[in-house]
Design a protein around this motif. Structure first.
Motif, PDB file in Angstrom:
ATOM      1  N   ALA A  50      13.403  10.421   9.763  1.00  0.00           N
ATOM      2  CA  ALA A  50      13.505  10.905   8.412  1.00  0.00           C
ATOM      3  C   ALA A  50      14.744  11.930   8.400  1.00  0.00           C
ATOM      4  CB  ALA A  50      12.242  11.605   7.846  1.00  0.00           C
ATOM      5  N   ARG A  51      14.750  12.643   9.369  1.00  0.00           N
ATOM      6  CA  ARG A  51      15.732  13.708   9.418  1.00  0.00           C
ATOM      7  C   ARG A  51      17.224  13.038   9.523  1.00  0.00           C
ATOM      8  NH1 ARG A  51      12.415  17.366  11.383  1.00  0.00           N
ATOM      9  NH2 ARG A  51      12.851  16.833  13.768  1.00  0.00           N
ATOM     10  N   GLN A  52      17.013  11.894  10.329  1.00  0.00           N
ATOM     11  CA  GLN A  52      18.250  11.181  10.442  1.00  0.00           C
ATOM     12  C   GLN A  52      18.651  10.487   9.252  1.00  0.00           C
ATOM     13  OE1 GLN A  52      17.970   7.880  13.465  1.00  0.00           O
ATOM     14  NE2 GLN A  52      19.667   8.737  14.611  1.00  0.00           N
ATOM     15  N   ARG A  53      17.840   9.948   8.518  1.00  0.00           N
ATOM     16  CA  ARG A  53      18.047   9.265   7.489  1.00  0.00           C
ATOM     17  C   ARG A  53      18.738  10.172   6.333  1.00  0.00           C
ATOM     18  NH1 ARG A  53      12.966   6.608   7.364  1.00  0.00           N
ATOM     19  NH2 ARG A  53      11.996   7.843   5.563  1.00  0.00           N
ATOM     20  N   GLU A  54      18.094  11.434   6.293  1.00  0.00           N
ATOM     21  CA  GLU A  54      18.602  12.219   5.274  1.00  0.00           C
ATOM     22  C   GLU A  54      20.205  12.753   5.691  1.00  0.00           C
ATOM     23  OE1 GLU A  54      15.949  15.543   4.653  1.00  0.00           O
ATOM     24  OE2 GLU A  54      14.366  14.232   4.090  1.00  0.00           O
ATOM     25  N   SER A  55      20.465  12.529   6.894  1.00  0.00           N
ATOM     26  CA  SER A  55      21.780  13.113   7.254  1.00  0.00           C
ATOM     27  C   SER A  55      22.935  11.880   7.178  1.00  0.00           C
ATOM     28  CB  SER A  55      21.819  13.640   8.616  1.00  0.00           C
ATOM     29  OG  SER A  55      21.440  13.022   9.410  1.00  0.00           O
ATOM     30  N   MET A  56      22.367  10.581   6.976  1.00  0.00           N
ATOM     31  CA  MET A  56      23.206   9.639   7.044  1.00  0.00           C
ATOM     32  C   MET A  56      24.313   9.849   6.153  1.00  0.00           C
ATOM     33  SD  MET A  56      21.915   5.599   6.398  1.00  0.00           S
ATOM     34  CE  MET A  56      21.081   5.437   7.616  1.00  0.00           C
ATOM     35  N   ARG A  57      25.621   9.207   6.371  1.00  0.00           N
ATOM     36  CA  ARG A  57      26.572   9.172   5.526  1.00  0.00           C
ATOM     37  C   ARG A  57      27.061   7.999   4.922  1.00  0.00           C
ATOM     38  NH1 ARG A  57      31.298  12.605   7.395  1.00  0.00           N
ATOM     39  NH2 ARG A  57      32.263  11.502   5.569  1.00  0.00           N
ATOM     40  N   TYR A  58      27.426   8.128   3.766  1.00  0.00           N
ATOM     41  CA  TYR A  58      27.920   6.798   2.853  1.00  0.00           C
ATOM     42  C   TYR A  58      29.183   6.844   2.475  1.00  0.00           C
ATOM     43  CZ  TYR A  58      22.809   5.944   2.479  1.00  0.00           C
ATOM     44  OH  TYR A  58      21.562   5.701   2.782  1.00  0.00           O
ATOM     45  N   GLN A  59      29.757   5.653   2.379  1.00  0.00           N
ATOM     46  CA  GLN A  59      31.144   5.554   1.847  1.00  0.00           C
ATOM     47  C   GLN A  59      30.811   4.795   0.526  1.00  0.00           C
ATOM     48  OE1 GLN A  59      33.677   6.487   3.624  1.00  0.00           O
ATOM     49  NE2 GLN A  59      32.402   7.043   5.018  1.00  0.00           N
ATOM     50  N   ILE A  60      31.411   5.381  -0.623  1.00  0.00           N
ATOM     51  CA  ILE A  60      30.793   5.044  -1.914  1.00  0.00           C
ATOM     52  C   ILE A  60      31.847   4.136  -2.517  1.00  0.00           C
ATOM     53  CG2 ILE A  60      30.106   5.983  -4.352  1.00  0.00           C
ATOM     54  CD1 ILE A  60      29.199   8.224  -3.330  1.00  0.00           C
ATOM     55  N   ARG A  80      28.262  14.254   2.858  1.00  0.00           N
ATOM     56  CA  ARG A  80      27.444  13.122   2.827  1.00  0.00           C
ATOM     57  C   ARG A  80      27.969  11.777   2.214  1.00  0.00           C
ATOM     58  NH1 ARG A  80      21.433  12.395   1.254  1.00  0.00           N
ATOM     59  NH2 ARG A  80      21.388  10.512   2.612  1.00  0.00           N
ATOM     60  N   PHE A  81      28.877  12.032   1.409  1.00  0.00           N
ATOM     61  CA  PHE A  81      29.566  10.966   0.575  1.00  0.00           C
ATOM     62  C   PHE A  81      30.930  11.074   0.424  1.00  0.00           C
ATOM     63  CE2 PHE A  81      25.267  11.975  -1.402  1.00  0.00           C
ATOM     64  CZ  PHE A  81      24.788  10.882  -1.252  1.00  0.00           C
ATOM     65  N   THR A  82      31.476   9.884   0.665  1.00  0.00           N
ATOM     66  CA  THR A  82      33.067   9.877   0.613  1.00  0.00           C
ATOM     67  C   THR A  82      33.322   8.671  -0.666  1.00  0.00           C
ATOM     68  OG1 THR A  82      33.554  10.324   2.795  1.00  0.00           O
ATOM     69  CG2 THR A  82      35.305   9.509   1.548  1.00  0.00           C
ATOM     70  N   PHE A  83      34.033   8.961  -1.528  1.00  0.00           N
ATOM     71  CA  PHE A  83      34.381   7.822  -2.746  1.00  0.00           C
ATOM     72  C   PHE A  83      35.641   7.436  -2.621  1.00  0.00           C
ATOM     73  CE2 PHE A  83      35.743   7.565  -7.131  1.00  0.00           C
ATOM     74  CZ  PHE A  83      35.210   6.089  -7.472  1.00  0.00           C
ATOM     75  N   HIS A  84      35.591   6.109  -2.661  1.00  0.00           N
ATOM     76  CA  HIS A  84      36.824   5.313  -2.470  1.00  0.00           C
ATOM     77  C   HIS A  84      37.054   4.707  -3.670  1.00  0.00           C
ATOM     78  CE1 HIS A  84      36.824   6.160   1.661  1.00  0.00           C
ATOM     79  NE2 HIS A  84      35.549   5.911   1.609  1.00  0.00           N
ATOM     80  N   PRO A  85      38.022   5.225  -4.623  1.00  0.00           N
ATOM     81  CA  PRO A  85      37.948   4.320  -6.062  1.00  0.00           C
ATOM     82  C   PRO A  85      38.685   2.920  -5.680  1.00  0.00           C
ATOM     83  CG  PRO A  85      39.423   6.380  -6.046  1.00  0.00           C
ATOM     84  CD  PRO A  85      38.794   6.146  -4.779  1.00  0.00           C
ATOM     85  N   THR A  86      38.284   2.228  -6.610  1.00  0.00           N
ATOM     86  CA  THR A  86      38.451   0.555  -6.480  1.00  0.00           C
ATOM     87  C   THR A  86      39.406   0.311  -7.957  1.00  0.00           C
ATOM     88  OG1 THR A  86      36.756  -0.177  -5.280  1.00  0.00           O
ATOM     89  CG2 THR A  86      37.403  -1.807  -7.004  1.00  0.00           C
ATOM     90  N   ASN A  87      40.459  -0.492  -7.715  1.00  0.00           N
ATOM     91  CA  ASN A  87      41.197  -1.164  -8.829  1.00  0.00           C
ATOM     92  C   ASN A  87      40.381  -2.175  -9.304  1.00  0.00           C
ATOM     93  OD1 ASN A  87      43.202   0.715  -9.175  1.00  0.00           O
ATOM     94  ND2 ASN A  87      44.375  -0.049  -7.474  1.00  0.00           N
ATOM     95  N   TRP A  88      39.924  -2.134 -10.545  1.00  0.00           N
ATOM     96  CA  TRP A  88      39.195  -3.326 -11.083  1.00  0.00           C
ATOM     97  C   TRP A  88      40.125  -3.779 -11.934  1.00  0.00           C
ATOM     98  CZ3 TRP A  88      34.612  -4.569  -9.466  1.00  0.00           C
ATOM     99  CH2 TRP A  88      33.768  -3.597  -8.623  1.00  0.00           C
ATOM    100  N   LEU A  89      41.187  -4.582 -11.652  1.00  0.00           N
ATOM    101  CA  LEU A  89      42.401  -5.047 -12.319  1.00  0.00           C
ATOM    102  C   LEU A  89      41.892  -6.411 -12.978  1.00  0.00           C
ATOM    103  CD1 LEU A  89      45.395  -3.509 -10.677  1.00  0.00           C
ATOM    104  CD2 LEU A  89      44.067  -2.847 -12.655  1.00  0.00           C
ATOM    105  N   LYS A  90      42.835  -7.304 -13.791  1.00  0.00           N
ATOM    106  CA  LYS A  90      42.694  -8.561 -14.181  1.00  0.00           C
ATOM    107  C   LYS A  90      44.167  -9.253 -14.204  1.00  0.00           C
ATOM    108  CE  LYS A  90      38.276  -8.523 -15.928  1.00  0.00           C
ATOM    109  NZ  LYS A  90      37.147  -9.329 -15.272  1.00  0.00           N
ATOM    110  N   PHE A  91      44.013 -10.467 -13.608  1.00  0.00           N
ATOM    111  CA  PHE A  91      45.171 -11.149 -13.800  1.00  0.00           C
ATOM    112  C   PHE A  91      45.462 -11.595 -15.567  1.00  0.00           C
ATOM    113  CE2 PHE A  91      44.124 -12.211  -9.549  1.00  0.00           C
ATOM    114  CZ  PHE A  91      45.738 -11.823  -8.883  1.00  0.00           C
ATOM    115  N   PRO A  92      46.703 -12.003 -15.882  1.00  0.00           N
ATOM    116  CA  PRO A  92      46.752 -12.261 -17.325  1.00  0.00           C
ATOM    117  C   PRO A  92      45.877 -13.358 -17.764  1.00  0.00           C
ATOM    118  CG  PRO A  92      49.023 -12.146 -16.116  1.00  0.00           C
ATOM    119  CD  PRO A  92      47.733 -12.015 -15.195  1.00  0.00           C
ATOM    120  N   ASP A  93      45.399 -14.089 -16.710  1.00  0.00           N
ATOM    121  CA  ASP A  93      44.610 -15.291 -17.541  1.00  0.00           C
ATOM    122  C   ASP A  93      43.103 -14.558 -17.614  1.00  0.00           C
ATOM    123  OD1 ASP A  93      43.536 -15.067 -15.003  1.00  0.00           O
ATOM    124  OD2 ASP A  93      44.024 -17.169 -14.300  1.00  0.00           O
ATOM    125  N   GLY A  94      42.614 -13.416 -17.226  1.00  0.00           N
ATOM    126  CA  GLY A  94      41.630 -12.780 -17.308  1.00  0.00           C
ATOM    127  C   GLY A  94      40.574 -12.860 -16.177  1.00  0.00           C
TER     128      GLY A  94
END
Ligand SMILES: O=P(O)(O)OC[C@H]1O[C@H](OP(=O)(O)OP(=O)(O)O)[C@H](O)[C@@H]1O
Length: 374
Positions: A50-60, A80-94
């Motif tokens: 349980a302690r190991q789970r609580e210290s698990m680190r995540y890439q968000i 515990r958490f590192t956030f990596h922003p994602t580029n949610w872009l679209k091509f001109p055709d959607g």
């Protein structure tokens, strides 16, 4: 750049009060069992895990609508958490032109535990997120946990005519068909409409069911509420056991039949509303017909005050406006809702005192370490 999968014990995640409520797994064993050697050894091993789970680190990795939540998690618990922003872009055709965060200039995602914060508030963003989940699972990650606080298709779990599509089942099929990174994807959902929907998942995804009711219980303790009311038998069966540890709290069970459009006919089946300070509890609100009719019936039966709590504020077509001060359905003193659908609840007016949006963040972080909270 992360240096390992676990943070050191000195940097473990500090428990919030929400976590302490569920902290049985981290307490040391009771002394009276010391003579049972096997039990004790098992308990120690269990606590270590349980302690190991609580210290698990995540890439968000987060859907666009969940980026503020991801940033807050990483800011509050940087070990515990590192956030990596994602580029949610679209091509001109959607079509999608997405670049997932954390892969360039250096790949810090592969080999790591990934926390994917999802929001399926329309079909377009849902498809984009499935594409990203597939790509992540094919990127040699250690595990993937998807937090989808609200499953929008939860109510479409059955059909009455051949040819209708039960989207709760088809979404589950898509989750179940995701690639496997070595272990199944964990799908964390809050207050799923019907619990049996979890069994629609099979193969590569496993449901992890959670509830926002602990946050409501905090509100009940803070305010003078002394009675919970369920608008129908389904809600009563679903939630009543979660209040059993609150002695003195009265329970009212109503019965509901649906009419045309948003017409609902509600009657009190069990319990007494006279002079009570009541909160109506349900999983979600759409048109608001169910809550409004229940509120009316309780007031007619002599309730001193009536409030409402739902985990998911769906509010299609801005139906929340009816409950706001001056609205045609302004019958509640307080209307509590969580931010499980941020695209809706971020627009709710909270200043005039009717709506209060409860933040799921600490509960989600706590539930990452506790697997069965329903
Ligand atoms: O705000 P409203 O438009 O009234 O909708 C909200 C209601 O709809 C769902 O129940 P539903 O009646 O679908 O339950 P069921 O699965 O028993 O049909 C939900 O649990 C709420 O009670």
């Amino acid at each position: 750049m992360p240096t390992g999968r676990y943070v050191s014990s000195s940097k473990q995640f500090p428990h919030s009060s929400l976590c302490q409520r569920n902290s049985k797994t981290t307490k040391s064993g009771d002394d009276h069992n010391d003579d049972r050697g096997n039990d004790r050894a098992q308990r120690i091993m269990y606590n270590q895990q349980a302690r190991q789970r609580e210290s698990m680190r995540y890439q968000i990795i987060a859907a666009e609508a969940c980026e503020p939540l991801a940033k807050r998690m990483a800011q509050k618990y940087p070990d515990r958490f590192t956030f990596h922003p994602t580029n949610w872009l679209k091509f001109p055709d959607g079509t999608d032109n997405i670049e997932i965060g954390g892969f360039t200039p250096v790949n810090v995602i592969s080999g790591e535990h990934v926390l994917f914060l999802a929001s399926f508030h329309n079909n377009d963003v849902t498809l984009s997120q499935f594409q990203v989940m597939i790509c992540l699972l094919q990127s040699f990650i250690e595990s993937m946990t998807v937090v989808l606080p609200f499953s929008p298709v939860g109510t479409m779990e059955r059909v009455i005519r051949e040819g209708q599509v039960a989207t709760a089942a088809t979404y589950a099929h898509m989750f179940s068909s995701l690639p496997r990174c070595g272990r199944p994807t964990r799908l964390m959902v809050y207050d799923l409409h019907t619990l049996q929907n979890r069994f629609y998942l099979h193969g590569n995804a496993v449901a992890s069911l959670h509830s926002a009711i602990p946050m409501l219980k905090d509100k009940i303790k803070e305010t003078g509420v002394n009675c919970v009311a369920f608008p129908d038998d389904g809600a009563a069966k679903r939630f009543s056991k979660m209040f059993e540890d609150m002695p003195g709290l009265e329970v009212i069970v109503c019965g509901k039949t649906r009419g045309e459009g948003d017409t609902r006919i509600v009657t009190i089946q069990d319990g007494n509303a006279t002079d009570k300070h009541i909160v109506i509890v349900d999983d979600l609100v759409q048109t608001g017909g169910t809550l409004y009719e229940t509120g009316k019936v309780l007031k007619d039966a002599g309730a001193a005050s009536v409030n409402a709590f739902v985990t998911h504020g769906v509010f299609p077509n801005d139906s929340w406006k009816l409950f706001n001060k001056g609205g045609a359905r302004a019958c509640f003193d307080k209307f509590w809702v969580t931010n499980s659908i941020p695209t809706v609840t971020d627009t709710l007016p909270t200043k005039d005192g009717v709506f209060e949006v409860l933040d799921l963040m600490d509960l989600i972080i706590c539930d990452l370490d506790h697997f069965s909270c329903i």
